[in-house]
Design a protein around this motif. Structure first.
Motif, PDB file in Angstrom:
ATOM      1  N   GLN B  14      -4.898  -4.047  -1.529  1.00  0.00           N
ATOM      2  CA  GLN B  14      -3.899  -5.306  -1.292  1.00  0.00           C
ATOM      3  C   GLN B  14      -2.714  -5.030  -2.143  1.00  0.00           C
ATOM      4  O   GLN B  14      -2.446  -4.128  -3.003  1.00  0.00           O
ATOM      5  CB  GLN B  14      -4.802  -6.542  -2.064  1.00  0.00           C
ATOM      6  CG  GLN B  14      -6.061  -6.751  -1.491  1.00  0.00           C
ATOM      7  CD  GLN B  14      -6.724  -8.165  -1.833  1.00  0.00           C
ATOM      8  OE1 GLN B  14      -6.771  -8.363  -3.083  1.00  0.00           O
ATOM      9  NE2 GLN B  14      -7.307  -9.028  -0.925  1.00  0.00           N
ATOM     10  N   MET B  15      -1.798  -5.677  -1.831  1.00  0.00           N
ATOM     11  CA  MET B  15      -0.535  -5.897  -2.349  1.00  0.00           C
ATOM     12  C   MET B  15      -0.799  -5.972  -3.645  1.00  0.00           C
ATOM     13  O   MET B  15      -1.445  -6.683  -4.496  1.00  0.00           O
ATOM     14  CB  MET B  15       0.494  -6.872  -1.787  1.00  0.00           C
ATOM     15  CG  MET B  15       0.827  -6.677  -0.310  1.00  0.00           C
ATOM     16  SD  MET B  15       1.690  -8.247   0.296  1.00  0.00           S
ATOM     17  CE  MET B  15       2.758  -8.604  -1.290  1.00  0.00           C
ATOM     18  N   GLY B  16       0.111  -5.340  -4.732  1.00  0.00           N
ATOM     19  CA  GLY B  16       0.315  -5.313  -6.152  1.00  0.00           C
ATOM     20  C   GLY B  16      -0.589  -4.359  -6.831  1.00  0.00           C
ATOM     21  O   GLY B  16      -0.351  -4.347  -8.000  1.00  0.00           O
ATOM     22  N   ASN B  17      -1.720  -3.745  -6.109  1.00  0.00           N
ATOM     23  CA  ASN B  17      -2.558  -2.806  -6.745  1.00  0.00           C
ATOM     24  C   ASN B  17      -1.829  -1.557  -7.007  1.00  0.00           C
ATOM     25  O   ASN B  17      -0.683  -1.257  -6.376  1.00  0.00           O
ATOM     26  CB  ASN B  17      -3.757  -2.731  -5.913  1.00  0.00           C
ATOM     27  CG  ASN B  17      -4.787  -3.876  -5.816  1.00  0.00           C
ATOM     28  OD1 ASN B  17      -4.760  -4.711  -6.675  1.00  0.00           O
ATOM     29  ND2 ASN B  17      -5.621  -3.926  -4.875  1.00  0.00           N
ATOM     30  N   THR B  59      15.106   9.771  -2.241  1.00  0.00           N
ATOM     31  CA  THR B  59      15.198   8.241  -2.573  1.00  0.00           C
ATOM     32  C   THR B  59      14.082   7.421  -2.488  1.00  0.00           C
ATOM     33  O   THR B  59      13.563   6.982  -1.574  1.00  0.00           O
ATOM     34  CB  THR B  59      16.369   7.675  -1.699  1.00  0.00           C
ATOM     35  OG1 THR B  59      17.593   8.573  -2.052  1.00  0.00           O
ATOM     36  CG2 THR B  59      16.598   6.196  -2.593  1.00  0.00           C
ATOM     37  N   VAL B  60      13.094   7.724  -3.547  1.00  0.00           N
ATOM     38  CA  VAL B  60      12.015   6.883  -3.135  1.00  0.00           C
ATOM     39  C   VAL B  60      11.804   6.087  -4.734  1.00  0.00           C
ATOM     40  O   VAL B  60      12.199   6.031  -5.413  1.00  0.00           O
ATOM     41  CB  VAL B  60      10.674   8.126  -3.356  1.00  0.00           C
ATOM     42  CG1 VAL B  60       9.105   7.371  -3.578  1.00  0.00           C
ATOM     43  CG2 VAL B  60      10.582   8.998  -2.467  1.00  0.00           C
ATOM     44  N   PRO B  61      11.096   4.689  -4.412  1.00  0.00           N
ATOM     45  CA  PRO B  61      11.144   3.780  -5.385  1.00  0.00           C
ATOM     46  C   PRO B  61      10.237   4.335  -6.680  1.00  0.00           C
ATOM     47  O   PRO B  61       9.544   5.122  -6.282  1.00  0.00           O
ATOM     48  CB  PRO B  61      10.240   2.445  -4.407  1.00  0.00           C
ATOM     49  CG  PRO B  61      10.624   2.750  -3.359  1.00  0.00           C
ATOM     50  CD  PRO B  61      10.501   4.431  -3.074  1.00  0.00           C
ATOM     51  N   GLU B  82       3.029  -2.281  -1.861  1.00  0.00           N
ATOM     52  CA  GLU B  82       3.965  -3.113  -0.934  1.00  0.00           C
ATOM     53  C   GLU B  82       3.241  -3.029   0.430  1.00  0.00           C
ATOM     54  O   GLU B  82       2.914  -1.978   0.718  1.00  0.00           O
ATOM     55  CB  GLU B  82       5.668  -3.331  -1.195  1.00  0.00           C
ATOM     56  CG  GLU B  82       5.828  -3.259  -2.703  1.00  0.00           C
ATOM     57  CD  GLU B  82       7.627  -3.147  -2.837  1.00  0.00           C
ATOM     58  OE1 GLU B  82       7.881  -3.035  -1.824  1.00  0.00           O
ATOM     59  OE2 GLU B  82       7.883  -3.368  -3.942  1.00  0.00           O
ATOM     60  N   LEU B  83       3.579  -3.997   1.140  1.00  0.00           N
ATOM     61  CA  LEU B  83       3.208  -3.888   2.693  1.00  0.00           C
ATOM     62  C   LEU B  83       3.854  -2.793   3.187  1.00  0.00           C
ATOM     63  O   LEU B  83       3.248  -2.049   3.852  1.00  0.00           O
ATOM     64  CB  LEU B  83       3.737  -5.203   3.164  1.00  0.00           C
ATOM     65  CG  LEU B  83       2.765  -6.460   2.986  1.00  0.00           C
ATOM     66  CD1 LEU B  83       3.371  -7.628   3.939  1.00  0.00           C
ATOM     67  CD2 LEU B  83       1.200  -6.159   3.308  1.00  0.00           C
ATOM     68  N   GLY B  84       5.236  -2.272   2.848  1.00  0.00           N
ATOM     69  CA  GLY B  84       5.840  -1.130   3.529  1.00  0.00           C
ATOM     70  C   GLY B  84       5.525  -0.091   3.017  1.00  0.00           C
ATOM     71  O   GLY B  84       6.020   0.992   3.428  1.00  0.00           O
ATOM     72  N   ARG B 110      -4.274   7.979   5.000  1.00  0.00           N
ATOM     73  CA  ARG B 110      -3.728   6.667   5.660  1.00  0.00           C
ATOM     74  C   ARG B 110      -3.989   5.674   4.711  1.00  0.00           C
ATOM     75  O   ARG B 110      -5.051   5.095   4.464  1.00  0.00           O
ATOM     76  CB  ARG B 110      -4.579   6.436   7.035  1.00  0.00           C
ATOM     77  CG  ARG B 110      -3.963   5.190   7.993  1.00  0.00           C
ATOM     78  CD  ARG B 110      -4.652   5.025   9.050  1.00  0.00           C
ATOM     79  NE  ARG B 110      -4.403   6.013   9.930  1.00  0.00           N
ATOM     80  CZ  ARG B 110      -3.183   5.977  10.828  1.00  0.00           C
ATOM     81  NH1 ARG B 110      -2.114   5.067  10.637  1.00  0.00           N
ATOM     82  NH2 ARG B 110      -2.665   7.007  11.562  1.00  0.00           N
ATOM     83  N   LEU B 111      -2.664   5.168   4.403  1.00  0.00           N
ATOM     84  CA  LEU B 111      -2.678   3.902   3.364  1.00  0.00           C
ATOM     85  C   LEU B 111      -2.429   2.618   4.079  1.00  0.00           C
ATOM     86  O   LEU B 111      -1.436   2.651   4.707  1.00  0.00           O
ATOM     87  CB  LEU B 111      -1.678   4.369   2.261  1.00  0.00           C
ATOM     88  CG  LEU B 111      -1.258   3.220   1.181  1.00  0.00           C
ATOM     89  CD1 LEU B 111      -2.653   2.770   0.314  1.00  0.00           C
ATOM     90  CD2 LEU B 111      -0.396   3.366   0.494  1.00  0.00           C
ATOM     91  N   THR B 112      -3.378   1.812   3.856  1.00  0.00           N
ATOM     92  CA  THR B 112      -2.933   0.446   4.574  1.00  0.00           C
ATOM     93  C   THR B 112      -2.918  -0.724   3.560  1.00  0.00           C
ATOM     94  O   THR B 112      -3.932  -0.778   2.668  1.00  0.00           O
ATOM     95  CB  THR B 112      -4.068   0.053   5.553  1.00  0.00           C
ATOM     96  OG1 THR B 112      -4.232   1.010   6.284  1.00  0.00           O
ATOM     97  CG2 THR B 112      -3.892  -1.306   6.255  1.00  0.00           C
ATOM     98  N   VAL B 113      -1.933  -1.416   3.231  1.00  0.00           N
ATOM     99  CA  VAL B 113      -1.658  -2.459   2.321  1.00  0.00           C
ATOM    100  C   VAL B 113      -1.654  -3.686   3.107  1.00  0.00           C
ATOM    101  O   VAL B 113      -1.002  -3.961   3.833  1.00  0.00           O
ATOM    102  CB  VAL B 113      -0.339  -2.092   1.680  1.00  0.00           C
ATOM    103  CG1 VAL B 113      -0.208  -3.236   0.338  1.00  0.00           C
ATOM    104  CG2 VAL B 113      -0.195  -0.512   0.951  1.00  0.00           C
ATOM    105  N   THR B 114      -2.615  -4.592   2.538  1.00  0.00           N
ATOM    106  CA  THR B 114      -2.835  -5.884   2.987  1.00  0.00           C
ATOM    107  C   THR B 114      -2.285  -6.947   2.096  1.00  0.00           C
ATOM    108  O   THR B 114      -2.107  -6.792   0.995  1.00  0.00           O
ATOM    109  CB  THR B 114      -4.054  -6.229   3.553  1.00  0.00           C
ATOM    110  OG1 THR B 114      -4.971  -6.130   2.336  1.00  0.00           O
ATOM    111  CG2 THR B 114      -4.755  -5.007   4.385  1.00  0.00           C
TER     112      THR B 114
END
Lengths: 112, 114
Positions: B14-17, B59-61, B82-84, B110-114
């Protein structure tokens, strides 16, 4: 599936025919070029490479052609087989920048 | 006897993890990389390490932090997902740096952020 909505340039080829995949590269200082094959669910797999002091190199069933004048690279696959169905990437690098930059992928679909 | 192996293969969160992806190569290579492949299959370099030293940092966060405990391992830690960030992340290795040698890739995470 993984490819839903994905619109890569696609080459459909009959099994047994020859395939040609083209790539235009951007950096005139690039002196090393690689073709990679990526099958679904896997990482890019090295096929063949060529250095800028050559204009042609042959491998098993594959030939890479390099035209530095027009910054063009091509991959020829002889007698295409169903196992050749994949996304193909060209990549370029130079001794200056130490990094391999990938072009857009080309989907090859082999029709049995 | 996989040359470049990365774990996990799939990661749904999930987002934020905060999550980590691990990579190991048994080829004896000096240089390791992280690439990101987006939904259009475009592959872009993120980081490169040579003998445990960072040599490429695109240029990576700052939320992305690579760590190389030794030259056979390069892990990727991502904070505050983040979702992106959803993409396939590939680890790769090569013999040296700037010597025009091919990269060997793992099979991706494969990373999926929900």
């Amino acid at each position: 599936g993984e490819s839903v909505g994905l619109h890569l340039p696609t080459l459909s080829v009959q099994e047994g025919d020859n395939s040609i995949i083209n790539c235009a590269y951007s950096n005139s200082a690039s002196d090393y070029f690689i073709w990679y094959k990526q099958e679904s669910g896997k990482g890019p797999q090295f096929i063949i490479d060529i250095r800028s002091n050559m204009d042609k190199r042959q491998g098993q069933r594959v030939t890479v052609l390099l035209n530095k004048t027009v910054k063009h690279l091509s991959l020829q696959i002889a007698a295409t087989q169903p196992g050749d169905s994949a996304v193909y990437f060209c990549a370029e690098s130079s001794m200056e920048n130490n990094r391999l930059a990938f072009g857009k992928g080309n989907q090859v679909v082999v029709i049995p | 006897d996989t040359a470049v192996s990365q774990t996990p293969k799939y990661l749904v969160t999930q987002m934020g993890n905060d999550k980590s992806i691990k990579c190991e190569q048994n080829l004896g290579h000096d240089t390791m990389y992280w690439y990101k492949q987006d939904s259009k299959k475009f592959l872009k370099i993120m980081f490169s390490y040579n003998n445990k030293e960072l040599i490429i940092n695109e240029t990576v966060p700052n939320r992305f932090s690579p760590k190389s405990p030794d030259k056979a391992h390069l892990n990727l830690h991502i904070n505050s997902l983040e979702l992106g960030d959803s993409a396939v992340y590939f680890c790769a290795s090569s013999q040296g740096v700037g010597d025009n040698s091919p990269l060997h890739f793992g099979n991706g995470t494969r990373l999926t952020v929900t």
